[in-house]
Design a protein around this motif. Structure first.
Motif, PDB file in Angstrom:
ATOM      1  N   GLU A 175       2.413   1.604  -3.375  1.00 54.71           N
ATOM      2  CA  GLU A 175       1.371   2.064  -4.298  1.00 54.71           C
ATOM      3  C   GLU A 175       1.162   3.562  -4.180  1.00 54.71           C
ATOM      4  O   GLU A 175       1.086   4.278  -5.183  1.00 54.71           O
ATOM      5  CB  GLU A 175       0.083   1.308  -3.970  1.00 54.71           C
ATOM      6  CG  GLU A 175      -1.151   1.787  -4.667  1.00 54.71           C
ATOM      7  CD  GLU A 175      -2.388   1.147  -4.070  1.00 54.71           C
ATOM      8  OE1 GLU A 175      -3.145   1.835  -3.366  1.00 54.71           O
ATOM      9  OE2 GLU A 175      -2.598  -0.063  -4.315  1.00 54.71           O
ATOM     10  N   ALA A 176       1.085   4.056  -2.926  1.00 53.23           N
ATOM     11  CA  ALA A 176       0.869   5.490  -2.710  1.00 53.23           C
ATOM     12  C   ALA A 176       2.043   6.302  -3.234  1.00 53.23           C
ATOM     13  O   ALA A 176       1.864   7.357  -3.859  1.00 53.23           O
ATOM     14  CB  ALA A 176       0.659   5.762  -1.221  1.00 53.23           C
ATOM     15  N   GLU A 177       3.251   5.809  -3.004  1.00 53.60           N
ATOM     16  CA  GLU A 177       4.443   6.530  -3.441  1.00 53.60           C
ATOM     17  C   GLU A 177       4.529   6.609  -4.960  1.00 53.60           C
ATOM     18  O   GLU A 177       4.800   7.668  -5.539  1.00 53.60           O
ATOM     19  CB  GLU A 177       5.679   5.841  -2.883  1.00 53.60           C
ATOM     20  CG  GLU A 177       6.987   6.517  -3.240  1.00 53.60           C
ATOM     21  CD  GLU A 177       8.186   5.807  -2.624  1.00 53.60           C
ATOM     22  OE1 GLU A 177       9.314   6.203  -2.941  1.00 53.60           O
ATOM     23  OE2 GLU A 177       7.973   4.865  -1.835  1.00 53.60           O
ATOM     24  N   HIS A 236      -5.125  10.247  -7.453  1.00 54.31           N
ATOM     25  CA  HIS A 236      -5.672  10.659  -6.152  1.00 54.31           C
ATOM     26  C   HIS A 236      -7.140  10.276  -6.055  1.00 54.31           C
ATOM     27  O   HIS A 236      -7.592   9.774  -5.006  1.00 54.31           O
ATOM     28  CB  HIS A 236      -5.507  12.168  -5.978  1.00 54.31           C
ATOM     29  CG  HIS A 236      -6.229  12.719  -4.787  1.00 54.31           C
ATOM     30  ND1 HIS A 236      -5.783  12.530  -3.496  1.00 54.31           N
ATOM     31  CD2 HIS A 236      -7.371  13.450  -4.688  1.00 54.31           C
ATOM     32  CE1 HIS A 236      -6.633  13.115  -2.655  1.00 54.31           C
ATOM     33  NE2 HIS A 236      -7.590  13.686  -3.351  1.00 54.31           N
ATOM     34  N   PRO A 275      -2.826   2.415  -9.336  1.00 56.81           N
ATOM     35  CA  PRO A 275      -2.715   1.606  -8.116  1.00 56.81           C
ATOM     36  C   PRO A 275      -2.734   0.109  -8.374  1.00 56.81           C
ATOM     37  O   PRO A 275      -2.035  -0.651  -7.695  1.00 56.81           O
ATOM     38  CB  PRO A 275      -3.946   2.042  -7.305  1.00 56.81           C
ATOM     39  CG  PRO A 275      -4.232   3.425  -7.775  1.00 56.81           C
ATOM     40  CD  PRO A 275      -3.885   3.435  -9.228  1.00 56.81           C
ATOM     41  N   ARG A 289      -7.600   6.484  -5.367  1.00 55.13           N
ATOM     42  CA  ARG A 289      -7.172   5.987  -4.068  1.00 55.13           C
ATOM     43  C   ARG A 289      -7.803   6.737  -2.894  1.00 55.13           C
ATOM     44  O   ARG A 289      -7.651   6.314  -1.748  1.00 55.13           O
ATOM     45  CB  ARG A 289      -5.641   6.088  -3.932  1.00 55.13           C
ATOM     46  CG  ARG A 289      -4.865   5.320  -4.967  1.00 55.13           C
ATOM     47  CD  ARG A 289      -3.370   5.383  -4.691  1.00 55.13           C
ATOM     48  NE  ARG A 289      -3.030   4.589  -3.513  1.00 55.13           N
ATOM     49  CZ  ARG A 289      -2.732   5.098  -2.335  1.00 55.13           C
ATOM     50  NH1 ARG A 289      -2.770   6.413  -2.138  1.00 55.13           N
ATOM     51  NH2 ARG A 289      -2.423   4.316  -1.319  1.00 55.13           N
ATOM     52  N   ARG A 290      -8.503   7.804  -3.159  1.00 54.02           N
ATOM     53  CA  ARG A 290      -9.000   8.639  -2.069  1.00 54.02           C
ATOM     54  C   ARG A 290      -9.971   7.859  -1.170  1.00 54.02           C
ATOM     55  O   ARG A 290     -10.857   7.157  -1.643  1.00 54.02           O
ATOM     56  CB  ARG A 290      -9.710   9.866  -2.630  1.00 54.02           C
ATOM     57  CG  ARG A 290     -10.167  10.847  -1.549  1.00 54.02           C
ATOM     58  CD  ARG A 290     -10.847  12.061  -2.134  1.00 54.02           C
ATOM     59  NE  ARG A 290     -11.211  13.009  -1.093  1.00 54.02           N
ATOM     60  CZ  ARG A 290     -11.891  14.130  -1.291  1.00 54.02           C
ATOM     61  NH1 ARG A 290     -12.265  14.446  -2.514  1.00 54.02           N
ATOM     62  NH2 ARG A 290     -12.182  14.927  -0.291  1.00 54.02           N
ATOM     63  N   ALA A 338       2.081   6.227  -7.068  1.00 54.23           N
ATOM     64  CA  ALA A 338       0.935   6.944  -7.647  1.00 54.23           C
ATOM     65  C   ALA A 338       1.290   8.397  -7.906  1.00 54.23           C
ATOM     66  O   ALA A 338       0.751   9.028  -8.817  1.00 54.23           O
ATOM     67  CB  ALA A 338      -0.276   6.844  -6.727  1.00 54.23           C
ATOM     68  N   GLU A 339       2.193   8.948  -7.094  1.00 51.33           N
ATOM     69  CA  GLU A 339       2.621  10.334  -7.313  1.00 51.33           C
ATOM     70  C   GLU A 339       3.347  10.486  -8.640  1.00 51.33           C
ATOM     71  O   GLU A 339       3.386  11.575  -9.218  1.00 51.33           O
ATOM     72  CB  GLU A 339       3.533  10.784  -6.164  1.00 51.33           C
ATOM     73  CG  GLU A 339       2.857  10.811  -4.806  1.00 51.33           C
ATOM     74  CD  GLU A 339       1.697  11.783  -4.762  1.00 51.33           C
ATOM     75  OE1 GLU A 339       1.833  12.883  -5.347  1.00 51.33           O
ATOM     76  OE2 GLU A 339       0.653  11.461  -4.178  1.00 51.33           O
ATOM     77  N   TYR A 385       0.833  -1.203   0.000  1.00 51.43           N
ATOM     78  CA  TYR A 385       0.000   0.000   0.000  1.00 51.43           C
ATOM     79  C   TYR A 385       0.871   1.257   0.000  1.00 51.43           C
ATOM     80  O   TYR A 385       0.587   2.219  -0.720  1.00 51.43           O
ATOM     81  CB  TYR A 385      -0.917  -0.007   1.219  1.00 51.43           C
ATOM     82  CG  TYR A 385      -1.838   1.190   1.302  1.00 51.43           C
ATOM     83  CD1 TYR A 385      -2.997   1.249   0.538  1.00 51.43           C
ATOM     84  CD2 TYR A 385      -1.540   2.253   2.137  1.00 51.43           C
ATOM     85  CE1 TYR A 385      -3.841   2.347   0.600  1.00 51.43           C
ATOM     86  CE2 TYR A 385      -2.380   3.361   2.202  1.00 51.43           C
ATOM     87  CZ  TYR A 385      -3.528   3.400   1.439  1.00 51.43           C
ATOM     88  OH  TYR A 385      -4.350   4.500   1.509  1.00 51.43           O
ATOM     89  N   ARG A 386       1.939   1.248   0.795  1.00 46.53           N
ATOM     90  CA  ARG A 386       2.834   2.403   0.843  1.00 46.53           C
ATOM     91  C   ARG A 386       3.546   2.591  -0.495  1.00 46.53           C
ATOM     92  O   ARG A 386       3.727   3.713  -0.970  1.00 46.53           O
ATOM     93  CB  ARG A 386       3.855   2.224   1.974  1.00 46.53           C
ATOM     94  CG  ARG A 386       3.246   2.326   3.371  1.00 46.53           C
ATOM     95  CD  ARG A 386       4.279   1.917   4.418  1.00 46.53           C
ATOM     96  NE  ARG A 386       3.739   1.985   5.759  1.00 46.53           N
ATOM     97  CZ  ARG A 386       3.856   3.038   6.572  1.00 46.53           C
ATOM     98  NH1 ARG A 386       4.492   4.109   6.141  1.00 46.53           N
ATOM     99  NH2 ARG A 386       3.330   3.025   7.775  1.00 46.53           N
TER     100      ARG A 386
END
Length: 698
Positions: free
Chosen positions: A135-137, A258, A145, A261-262, A139-140, A132-133
């Motif tokens: 994926e978030a990184e 964003h 995702p 994943r929001r 995604a920027e 998950y981390r």
């Protein structure tokens, strides 16, 4: 079990019990005898335990590197120590390659005949959190995702393939097959950029780590994809690298990522101007929620033809969760609810038409609403979309209704006639034993309100929400309520092609501040968008938030192309001949037939185009009959059936010259409403074009 608890085969011989102080009579018991000071004993034992844990961790890391070595040998990049995770977590690596990004850790979880034992706590959650981390990184950077997968590898096993929550558990000898079964989803440039970013953020030296030589894999068990195309240097032009999916399936802009994943504590909305990728985000959002939740996710829309297009796209976008996402039109959902509960609902187009015709003859004909400015279609829309679409049951409700989006003002006597027409139509349907589509949705909504069905869906994602009715929204809202991330509404009020004009609060939905705006145009060229935008520039429309809007703006469009072609024809025969000839010219130029669309504002216009294209020997598929498969045929249909579609070239078949006239001076409310409706339809039609637009008027 955490690293250091002797789970890896390489560490099973290590005695991880506390080390005894010198002079102890009974090892490990702390019995009588000279004892070291308690503080020194505790410190020594802590150091010893830490040393054992470090040794076991290093052994586990080497074991893990051995597991991923076959992937590295096949062109994947390996980045040790994926970001995130607790200090007691097993080592993990991030594998970046053509098949996407995989956060990998080894495990010895017992796997029996019934699959993975469900007692997986710290290890599973730690690996899922790492993924998950990551994926978030990423995604920027724009990575979708779904391209980050958590993979737990059961050491020494083969033939294992289970899913435990967001983590896929596979056997050690299944790793290559499982990873590469996803096909080629990322280009070499994308994988290199992702690897370099991960190396920088994990503070590792450049390049991949030294890996042990992989054990040979049986050739029959692995499908080997074509190697990445070598970069072309010198004066020769670079050959685009071929991947198995469209770029939007793996790469998003920051606002899109964003929105996907929001996390929202209640219903949310995603809006944006035409071409900003709302349907793309809806697909990704549905897949994302399916990975994160237990239970089915519903992806729905009003347009009957759109689900057939979305299903195969979802299967390629997210093959891992495609079975967990139900793609269905709102009327299909309603029909299923009624069938499951034994509620009769008969839809018969000919009998529905007969009921309306009879009602009009009894009430509408010769009344105050029977004038030259309004045809029966206008009043049919008033009854089905404005009255029935809102679920109005009393004249008093209709008498006070603002009728948002309807420019023509109705006084009391006119509304009374319309209400009487509505009741006569309802009696006609009942006498014939049939229901119309508005009735179907209303019956299903009433059923769910009377007997709720919690848990039917874990989440609902609605695309083209502006085309739904208030009752349809109540139906969908009732499936999930106000649960966190339960309801996601995607759409653009400026692309409304139906006259409902509802607001979300009429359906009992409050999105609060949970709205994301997409502002990057991805589809059309600047030239196509410029012409289309003139149709709606300065026009206001009723948005679903209850306000009058003028449309969202986009960042400047960078993609350039040829100017749209506007042909003024002498008559209908001339226009038809020019349309057929232009399609033939596109085919001669190498454009696949399946990337050519002929759109019409009426069914008659679509029928006329189909007839003459087929007469010229061109293969044609009607949009309302298309099952979403990739067919080599010109796509022809009404604009309403083209919602959510994208085509390389679009030809408009039945445009009247006055609809493109920028001047609206001197028009009364009736004419202005008709003009705005037509121009919004044209706006939607034109912006289906990615590269070329051809418009012929008479």
């Amino acid at each position: 079990m955490p690293a250091g608890d002797s789970t890896a085969p390489d560490a099973t011989a290590v005695d991880a019990r506390p080390v005894d102080a010198p002079g102890s009579d009974v090892p490990g018991t702390g019995g009588p005898g000279p004892q070291a000071p308690p503080a020194r004993s505790t410190d020594r034992r802590s150091r010893a335990a830490a040393a054992v844990q470090a040794w076991a961790g290093a052994a586990a890391q080497q074991r893990l590197l051995g597991v991923v070595a076959p992937l590295a040998a096949r062109g994947h990049h390996v980045v040790p120590d994926a970001p995130g995770g607790s200090r007691r977590a097993r080592p993990a690596v991030t594998v970046v390659g053509p098949a996407g990004v995989h956060v990998v850790a080894t495990t010895t979880w017992p796997v029996g005949d019934e699959g993975v034992t469900p007692d997986v706590t710290d290890e599973l959650f730690s690996l899922a959190d790492r993924a998950y981390r990551t994926e978030a990184e990423l995604a920027e950077l724009g990575l979708a995702p779904g391209e980050v997968q958590a993979l737990a590898v059961v050491v020494g096993r083969e033939g294992v393939d289970e899913r435990v929550g967001p983590v896929r558990v596979v056997g050690e000898r299944d790793v290559v097959r499982v990873v590469e079964s996803r096909g080629r989803r990322l280009t070499a440039a994308q994988t290199t950029a992702l690897r370099d970013h991960l190396l920088a953020t994990t503070a590792r030296p450049g390049g991949d780590p030294a890996l042990p030589a992989p054990r040979p894999e049986p050739a029959a068990e692995v499908v080997v994809p074509a190697p990445p195309a070598a970069p072309v240097t010198g004066a020769a032009a670079a050959v685009p690298e071929v991947v198995d999916v469209e770029p939007w399936m793996t790469w998003l802009d920051p606002a899109q990522a964003h929105a996907v994943r929001r996390s929202c504590n209640g219903p949310s909305r995603i809006r944006g101007a035409v071409g900003t990728g709302k349907t793309v985000v809806a697909l990704h959002r549905a897949a994302y929620l399916a990975r994160a939740r237990q239970g089915a996710v519903l992806l729905t829309t009003y347009t009957r033809t759109l689900p057939a297009t979305l299903r195969p796209l979802l299967a390629r976008l997210a093959p891992d969760v495609a079975d967990a996402v139900e793609v269905a039109g709102v009327h299909e959902v309603a029909a299923r609810v009624l069938a499951e509960r034994g509620v009769a609902c008969r839809i018969d187009a000919s009998l529905i038409t007969a009921a309306w015709t009879t009602a009009w003859g009894q009430v509408g004909a010769g009344s105050v609403i029977d004038d030259e400015d309004h045809d029966q279609v206008y009043w049919h829309d008033e009854v089905t979309h404005v009255i029935k679409g809102r679920g109005l049951t009393r004249f008093e409700q209709y008498a006070m209704l603002p009728r948002r989006g309807r420019r023509h003002q109705l006084d009391g006597p006119a509304r009374r006639v319309v209400w009487d027409l509505h009741e006569a139509y309802a009696r006609g349907l009942a006498d014939r034993g049939v229901h119309d589509l508005a009735d179907q949705v209303a019956l299903a909504q009433a059923e769910l309100a009377a007997r709720p069905e919690p848990g039917r869906y874990a989440a609902v994602v609605v695309d083209e929400v502006q085309d739904l009715s208030t009752v349809a929204l109540r139906l969908l809202h009732g499936l999930v309520g106000d649960a966190p991330d339960g309801l996601t509404l995607v759409g653009d009020g400026q692309q409304t092609v139906y006259p409902g004009g509802f607001a979300l609060d009429e359906a009992g939905i409050d999105v609060g501040a949970r709205t994301t705006v997409l502002d990057v145009h991805h589809r059309s060229t600047a030239q196509v968008l410029q012409l289309a935008s003139t149709l709606v520039a300065g026009e206001t429309f009723p948005d679903v938030d209850g306000t009058e809007q003028t449309g969202d703006t986009c960042a400047p469009v960078q993609r350039q192309g040829p100017s749209p072609v506007w042909v003024r024809c002498a008559n209908e025969v001339d226009r038809t001949a020019r349309l057929v000839r232009h399609v033939q010219e596109l085919v001669t130029a190498g454009v696949p037939l399946g990337q050519v669309g002929v759109l019409a504002l009426s069914r008659a216009g679509a029928d006329h185009a189909v007839q003459h294209l087929r007469r010229a020997g061109l293969h044609v598929v009607r949009l309302e009959q298309h099952d979403g498969s990739d067919v080599d045929a010109v796509r022809v249909g009404a604009v309403k059936h083209a919602k959510g579609l994208e085509l390389a070239h679009v030809l408009l078949a039945d445009v009247a010259a006055e609809w493109l006239d920028r001047s609206s001076g001197g028009l009364d409310d009736v004419a202005r409403e008709r003009r705005e409706h037509r121009r919004r339809e044209l706006y939607v039609a034109m912006t289906r074009a990615r590269d070329g637009l051809w418009v012929a008027t008479v």
